[in-house]
Scaffold this motif. Structure first.
Motif, PDB file in Angstrom:
ATOM      1  N   LEU A 242       0.827  -1.210   0.000  1.00 28.60           N
ATOM      2  CA  LEU A 242       0.000   0.000   0.000  1.00 28.60           C
ATOM      3  C   LEU A 242       0.860   1.258   0.000  1.00 28.60           C
ATOM      4  CD1 LEU A 242      -2.801  -1.036   2.501  1.00 28.60           C
ATOM      5  CD2 LEU A 242      -3.128  -0.478   0.086  1.00 28.60           C
ATOM      6  N   ALA A 243       2.009   1.210   0.673  1.00 28.22           N
ATOM      7  CA  ALA A 243       2.919   2.369   0.671  1.00 28.22           C
ATOM      8  C   ALA A 243       3.401   2.646  -0.748  1.00 28.22           C
ATOM      9  CB  ALA A 243       4.098   2.109   1.605  1.00 28.22           C
ATOM     10  N   ALA A 244       3.733   1.591  -1.477  1.00 24.83           N
ATOM     11  CA  ALA A 244       4.159   1.769  -2.864  1.00 24.83           C
ATOM     12  C   ALA A 244       3.019   2.305  -3.726  1.00 24.83           C
ATOM     13  CB  ALA A 244       4.661   0.438  -3.420  1.00 24.83           C
ATOM     14  N   GLU A 245       1.804   1.768  -3.507  1.00 22.85           N
ATOM     15  CA  GLU A 245       0.655   2.286  -4.258  1.00 22.85           C
ATOM     16  C   GLU A 245       0.452   3.763  -3.971  1.00 22.85           C
ATOM     17  OE1 GLU A 245      -4.170   1.683  -4.877  1.00 22.85           O
ATOM     18  OE2 GLU A 245      -3.108   0.472  -3.390  1.00 22.85           O
ATOM     19  N   ALA A 246       0.607   4.156  -2.701  1.00 20.09           N
ATOM     20  CA  ALA A 246       0.439   5.561  -2.328  1.00 20.09           C
ATOM     21  C   ALA A 246       1.420   6.448  -3.077  1.00 20.09           C
ATOM     22  CB  ALA A 246       0.605   5.730  -0.822  1.00 20.09           C
ATOM     23  N   VAL A 247       2.639   5.977  -3.280  1.00 19.17           N
ATOM     24  CA  VAL A 247       3.619   6.759  -4.035  1.00 19.17           C
ATOM     25  C   VAL A 247       3.112   7.004  -5.452  1.00 19.17           C
ATOM     26  CG1 VAL A 247       5.938   6.727  -5.040  1.00 19.17           C
ATOM     27  CG2 VAL A 247       5.602   5.999  -2.680  1.00 19.17           C
ATOM     28  N   GLY A 248       2.585   5.953  -6.095  1.00 19.63           N
ATOM     29  CA  GLY A 248       2.056   6.123  -7.437  1.00 19.63           C
ATOM     30  C   GLY A 248       0.889   7.081  -7.489  1.00 19.63           C
ATOM     31  N   VAL A 249      -0.017   6.986  -6.516  1.00 24.17           N
ATOM     32  CA  VAL A 249      -1.172   7.892  -6.459  1.00 24.17           C
ATOM     33  C   VAL A 249      -0.707   9.329  -6.221  1.00 24.17           C
ATOM     34  CG1 VAL A 249      -3.325   8.423  -5.276  1.00 24.17           C
ATOM     35  CG2 VAL A 249      -2.662   6.046  -5.605  1.00 24.17           C
ATOM     36  N   MET A 250       0.196   9.511  -5.267  1.00 21.59           N
ATOM     37  CA  MET A 250       0.660  10.854  -4.914  1.00 21.59           C
ATOM     38  C   MET A 250       1.419  11.502  -6.066  1.00 21.59           C
ATOM     39  SD  MET A 250       1.819  10.082  -0.969  1.00 21.59           S
ATOM     40  CE  MET A 250       2.462  11.736  -0.623  1.00 21.59           C
ATOM     41  N   GLU A 251       2.246  10.724  -6.746  1.00 21.66           N
ATOM     42  CA  GLU A 251       3.006  11.279  -7.870  1.00 21.66           C
ATOM     43  C   GLU A 251       2.079  11.737  -8.984  1.00 21.66           C
ATOM     44  OE1 GLU A 251       7.161  10.342 -10.079  1.00 21.66           O
ATOM     45  OE2 GLU A 251       5.826   8.621  -9.776  1.00 21.66           O
ATOM     46  N   ALA A 252       1.070  10.923  -9.292  1.00 19.17           N
ATOM     47  CA  ALA A 252       0.108  11.306 -10.327  1.00 19.17           C
ATOM     48  C   ALA A 252      -0.682  12.544  -9.921  1.00 19.17           C
ATOM     49  CB  ALA A 252      -0.836  10.137 -10.613  1.00 19.17           C
ATOM     50  N   ALA A 253      -1.102  12.605  -8.652  1.00 22.20           N
ATOM     51  CA  ALA A 253      -1.846  13.774  -8.169  1.00 22.20           C
ATOM     52  C   ALA A 253      -0.978  15.027  -8.215  1.00 22.20           C
ATOM     53  CB  ALA A 253      -2.329  13.522  -6.737  1.00 22.20           C
ATOM     54  N   HIS A 254       0.289  14.892  -7.878  1.00 20.59           N
ATOM     55  CA  HIS A 254       1.208  16.039  -7.921  1.00 20.59           C
ATOM     56  C   HIS A 254       1.382  16.544  -9.351  1.00 20.59           C
ATOM     57  CE1 HIS A 254       5.436  17.815  -7.550  1.00 20.59           C
ATOM     58  NE2 HIS A 254       4.635  18.610  -6.854  1.00 20.59           N
ATOM     59  N   LEU A 255       1.565  15.620 -10.294  1.00 22.09           N
ATOM     60  CA  LEU A 255       1.742  16.024 -11.693  1.00 22.09           C
ATOM     61  C   LEU A 255       0.476  16.682 -12.242  1.00 22.09           C
ATOM     62  CD1 LEU A 255       3.713  12.940 -13.076  1.00 22.09           C
ATOM     63  CD2 LEU A 255       4.598  15.238 -12.611  1.00 22.09           C
ATOM     64  N   LEU A 256      -0.695  16.133 -11.888  1.00 19.95           N
ATOM     65  CA  LEU A 256      -1.949  16.758 -12.307  1.00 19.95           C
ATOM     66  C   LEU A 256      -2.064  18.184 -11.773  1.00 19.95           C
ATOM     67  CD1 LEU A 256      -4.733  14.028 -11.939  1.00 19.95           C
ATOM     68  CD2 LEU A 256      -4.171  15.306 -14.008  1.00 19.95           C
ATOM     69  N   THR A 257      -1.653  18.380 -10.529  1.00 17.96           N
ATOM     70  CA  THR A 257      -1.742  19.698  -9.911  1.00 17.96           C
ATOM     71  C   THR A 257      -0.769  20.676 -10.559  1.00 17.96           C
ATOM     72  OG1 THR A 257      -2.377  18.650  -7.831  1.00 17.96           O
ATOM     73  CG2 THR A 257      -1.643  20.935  -7.717  1.00 17.96           C
TER      74      THR A 257
END
Length: 381
Positions: A242-257
């Motif tokens: 889940l920690a690794a999944e969170a990295v993928g989610v956070m990175e995508a959200a950061h790039l979208l922002t």
């Protein structure tokens, strides 16, 4: 310590990213989410062809001999597209119970079916009164002849409505919160006495409420009188995933922002030119990179044989991931403004998934208390 990926790991990373980029856009995900099962069987078959469904299993069992780093690579990629398929429940959780609790005969029977995409698993553990306590189990298992018979109720069973087999915790002895007296059982999801009610979760996934009434278990995983250590080990590995999944989610959200800050204009200029917003975007990057470091640490510690060390490590990982995910998610919504709250725009869905990751297997505050009770990540003395 070498943090560089091997050539095989980079090939896995590139192949999975290419698949998801081509076939898992936001609109495609929305279509999958509204399908009867809430995810795509076609994409699941593509995962099988790529080899990621058999990745963490030993070669002698029909898998590909991968480890926590390979799981980290896969989960980060799935997080970046908010993939809905039951990889966590079938491969990470279900696979963990098979790897650590099943005998060779059962593994040789089930692992090839998982690897080819023909068998789905779900972990039925949570009960109405249990909240985050893995040892709080009221569901009962009793011996009847040569089999175990299960009675009870489980809730929020992720992908429990589409699973072929259920991995169920049930009490074989002792009181509701005793550590001993918990067994882990493999149950046919279509067996007589199993009643399932599926529903959609707040992050777009699927879960089910499941009732067991005189259900005969197909197999026992581990020690039926002392199965909690097995549950804790598998959950620790799931937390690392889940920690690794969170990295993928956070990175995508950061790039979208960042993309939104570069294109949204107010007062005749892109809002990304405002220094105050640049500082907030920089803070998001700090949260992301701290979480990435903790995800790597989690992958390193996931296979530690010392249960106490592993548990403290996962407590610390959960604290960092939960707090950073909330901070980055809130900032991404606020920097998008009103559009960030709409279902038609992607960023709100990323925040919903980060919120779900925080609560799975205990939120940041619970794990902080547990880490404090254990004396910290590095206990004194």
């Amino acid at each position: 310590m070498d943090f560089e990926l091997s050539e095989e790991q980079r090939l896995l990373q590139d192949s999975l990213k290419r698949l998801l980029t081509d076939r898992y856009g936001f609109e495609q995900r929305r279509a999958h989410a509204t399908s009867p099962e809430g995810w795509s069987r076609e994409i699941w078959s593509a995962y099988a062809e790529l080899g990621i469904l058999g990745l963490p299993f030993a070669e002698e069992d029909g898998g590909f001999g991968g480890g926590p780093v390979e799981t980290m690579i896969v989960m980060e990629a799935l997080g970046s597209t908010l993939a809905l398929e039951p990889y966590l429940t079938t491969v990470v959780l279900g696979g963990g119970f098979l790897r650590h609790g099943a005998d060779a005969a059962l593994r040789s029977e089930l692992v090839p079916r998982i690897a080819e995409g023909g068998l789905l698993l779900a972990f039925a553990q949570t009960e109405p009164q249990s909240r985050y306590d893995l040892g709080d189990v009221e569901t009962r298992a009793r011996h009847d002849g040569g089999a175990w018979v299960i009675d009870g109720r489980k809730g929020v069973v992720l992908h429990g409505d589409s699973a072929d087999r259920l991995i169920v915790t049930a009490r074989t002895g002792g009181g509701t919160r005793d550590r001993r007296g918990i067994g882990v059982f493999l149950v046919d999801a279509r067996a007589e006495g199993v009643s399932r009610h599926g529903y959609r979760t707040m992050d777009g996934g699927r879960a089910a409420e499941i009732q067991f009434s005189g259900v005969r278990a197909a197999a026992v995983l581990g020690d039926p009188e002392d199965g909690l250590p097995l549950v804790e080990r598998v959950v620790d590995e799931a937390i690392a995933a889940l920690a690794a999944e969170a990295v993928g989610v956070m990175e995508a959200a950061h790039l979208l922002t960042l993309d939104y800050l570069k294109t949204r204009r107010q007062f005749g200029t892109a809002i990304g030119s405002f220094q105050a917003l640049q500082h907030r975007a920089a803070d998001m990057m700090v949260q992301l990179e701290q979480t990435r470091s903790m995800a790597m640490y989690a992958a390193m510690m996931a296979m530690d044989e010392d249960a106490g060390e592993r548990r403290r490590a996962m407590n610390a990982v959960k604290v960092q991931v939960g707090r950073a995910a909330r901070k980055l998610g809130q900032e991404s919504i606020q920097l998008h403004g009103g559009i960030g709250m709409t279902m038609e725009y992607a960023i709100g869905h990323y925040f919903a998934r980060l919120t779900a990751i925080d609560t799975l297997f205990g939120d940041a505050e619970r794990h902080l208390r547990q880490l404090s009770d254990a004396g910290g990540l590095v206990p004194a003395g």
